[in-house]
Enzyme design. Structure first.
Site, PDB file in Angstrom:
ATOM      1  N   ILE A 160       0.849  -1.202   0.000  1.00  0.00           N
ATOM      2  CA  ILE A 160       0.000   0.000   0.000  1.00  0.00           C
ATOM      3  C   ILE A 160       0.880   1.247   0.000  1.00  0.00           C
ATOM      4  CG2 ILE A 160      -1.670   1.330   1.381  1.00  0.00           C
ATOM      5  CD1 ILE A 160      -2.693  -1.499   2.388  1.00  0.00           C
ATOM      6  N   ILE A 237      -4.649   5.147   7.927  1.00  0.00           N
ATOM      7  CA  ILE A 237      -5.552   4.241   7.194  1.00  0.00           C
ATOM      8  C   ILE A 237      -5.299   2.793   7.633  1.00  0.00           C
ATOM      9  CG2 ILE A 237      -5.925   5.660   5.135  1.00  0.00           C
ATOM     10  CD1 ILE A 237      -3.476   2.863   4.892  1.00  0.00           C
ATOM     11  N   ARG A 239      -4.845   0.964  11.443  1.00  0.00           N
ATOM     12  CA  ARG A 239      -5.734   0.538  12.522  1.00  0.00           C
ATOM     13  C   ARG A 239      -5.723   1.621  13.599  1.00  0.00           C
ATOM     14  NH1 ARG A 239      -7.511  -2.518   9.410  1.00  0.00           N
ATOM     15  NH2 ARG A 239      -7.821  -4.775   9.567  1.00  0.00           N
ATOM     16  N   ASP A 263      -9.138   7.128   8.597  1.00  0.00           N
ATOM     17  CA  ASP A 263     -10.129   6.147   8.138  1.00  0.00           C
ATOM     18  C   ASP A 263     -10.384   5.107   9.222  1.00  0.00           C
ATOM     19  OD1 ASP A 263     -11.895   5.059   6.138  1.00  0.00           O
ATOM     20  OD2 ASP A 263     -10.455   3.412   5.899  1.00  0.00           O
ATOM     21  N   GLU A 268     -13.666   2.065  17.577  1.00  0.00           N
ATOM     22  CA  GLU A 268     -14.279   1.960  16.263  1.00  0.00           C
ATOM     23  C   GLU A 268     -15.486   1.028  16.373  1.00  0.00           C
ATOM     24  OE1 GLU A 268     -12.666   0.354  12.135  1.00  0.00           O
ATOM     25  OE2 GLU A 268     -11.380   1.932  12.977  1.00  0.00           O
ATOM     26  N   HIS A 287     -13.842   3.684   8.070  1.00  0.00           N
ATOM     27  CA  HIS A 287     -13.080   2.474   7.710  1.00  0.00           C
ATOM     28  C   HIS A 287     -13.534   1.959   6.334  1.00  0.00           C
ATOM     29  CE1 HIS A 287     -10.713  -1.076   9.635  1.00  0.00           C
ATOM     30  NE2 HIS A 287     -10.535  -1.064   8.335  1.00  0.00           N
ATOM     31  N   ILE A 288     -13.351   2.820   5.329  1.00  0.00           N
ATOM     32  CA  ILE A 288     -13.863   2.496   3.989  1.00  0.00           C
ATOM     33  C   ILE A 288     -12.746   2.309   2.963  1.00  0.00           C
ATOM     34  CG2 ILE A 288     -16.132   3.584   4.241  1.00  0.00           C
ATOM     35  CD1 ILE A 288     -14.906   6.076   2.778  1.00  0.00           C
TER      36      ILE A 288
HETATM   37  C1  DGY Z   1      -8.240  -4.611   5.835  1.00  0.00           C
HETATM   38  O1  DGY Z   1      -8.297  -5.306   4.816  1.00  0.00           O
HETATM   39  O2  DGY Z   1      -7.550  -4.923   6.811  1.00  0.00           O
HETATM   40  C2  DGY Z   1      -9.094  -3.388   5.852  1.00  0.00           C
HETATM   41  O3  DGY Z   1      -8.739  -2.529   6.870  1.00  0.00           O
HETATM   42  C3  DGY Z   1     -10.535  -3.794   6.032  1.00  0.00           C
HETATM   43  O4  DGY Z   1     -10.686  -4.288   7.331  1.00  0.00           O
END
Ligand code: DGY
Length: 322
Positions: A160, A237, A239, A263, A268, A287-288
């Protein structure tokens, strides 16, 4: 080994079509078809007969759950993160664990880049301004800052992170990163390695993409926010629990952190009454990061393939080894 069609696969929630079709054709699938979680009593009765569990990440997979599933051979979760799973406990029982890396990286990188831009340009705040009839009061919104010429510090340079580098370079940012292991391809990627302390001191924008582990839990607390540049922008983005929410709140309230775009949060879901939401320098999305049709379908397919491979005694396309 029993024929695949005799193997029971159970689900912790509703499956997306690509997973449903694959598993239903090949196995004895017990799938919850409504929204939300599979109801607890039904789920427990399914676990008692389960050879495989398809998890959508909405349950804790610990000793207590595993004790209810004596036949379980594989757990496939449709997410890259698996901090809800006690992997050591699964492995101790000979249960394989699968996740869904790679297929989601472009969608998550897009959202990360979107939040980086939002933290600089207050897009969500701008919309809120207009929607509440304040177009004429630009003063209340204030100016943003340019991305060009600024330094983005990425904490966690995996799939990512490396995709975010490309996007940030397109905005003429300089990119530094910190990772447990320096990447051999960092020069080709266009990112420079930095120690964690250097990154905190140097970056104008800090993006968190590390997985949640014992080591990363609470990685960003008051000491780390204090070490950052004044007016830094902070994007998470990964946790929520990687960040001490109280420390972030203080850093935002004092404007040490000029803006946070998140996010993921801790807790949460974030309650609508949470004090973080009283600040005017934060954007929170629910969390999208993986929530696109194509990506969720690809994650579902990969999770189903993980189950089919494990139940057939073949290598799983994405197995969690550690
Ligand atoms: C993941 O794939 O870990 C995303 O955060 C969705 O939970």
């Amino acid at each position: 080994m029993a024929a695949l069609k005799e193997m029971t696969v159970v689900t912790s929630g509703k499956l997306r079509t690509p997973a449903y079709e694959l598993l239903d054709a090949e196995t004895n699938l017990l799938a919850w078809k409504e929204g939300g979680r599979t109801p607890a009593e039904l789920f427990d009765s399914w676990l008692a007969q389960a050879d495989a569990l398809y998890s959508i990440g909405n349950i804790k997979i610990n000793e207590e759950l595993l004790a209810k599933a004596p036949k379980l051979k594989v757990i496939a979760q449709a997410s890259v993160g698996y901090d809800n799973i006690d992997v050591a406990a699964c492995h101790a029982r000979g249960i394989k664990v699968g996740n869904t890396p790679h297929v989601l990286a472009p969608a998550v990188a897009d959202l990360a880049y979107g939040l980086i831009i939002d933290s600089a340009r207050k897009i969500a705040r701008g919309w809120q301004h207009v929607a509440t009839g304040k177009w004429g009061e630009r003063k209340g919104l204030g100016f943003g800052v340019d991305l060009a010429g600024k330094t983005l510090g990425i904490v966690g340079m995996g799939d990512i992170g490396s995709k975010v580098v490309k996007r940030a370079l397109a905005s003429d940012m300089r990119v530094i990163y910190h990772n447990r292991h320096r990447r051999v391809d960092d020069a080709a990627l266009g990112a420079e390695y930095a120690t964690f302390d250097e990154l905190l001191k140097t970056a104008d924008f800090i993006l968190v993409t590390v997985p949640l582990t014992q080591e990363t839990q609470g990685m960003f607390g008051s000491a780390q926010f204090a070490a950052m540049k004044d007016g830094v922008r902070f994007i998470n983005i990964a946790r929520g629990k990687i960040v001490d929410t109280e420390a972030l709140y203080e850093a935002l309230a004092s404007k040490k952190v000029a803006y946070a775009a998140l996010d993921v949060t801790d807790p949460e879901p974030l309650p609508g009454t949470h004090k973080l939401l009283t600040l005017d320098n934060v954007t929170v999305t629910p969390h999208i990061a993986t929530s696109t049709v194509e990506t969720r379908d690809a994650m579902a397919k990969l999770a189903a393939e993980n189950i089919l491979a494990a139940l057939s005694g073949k290598p799983m396309p994405a197995e969690v080894k550690g």
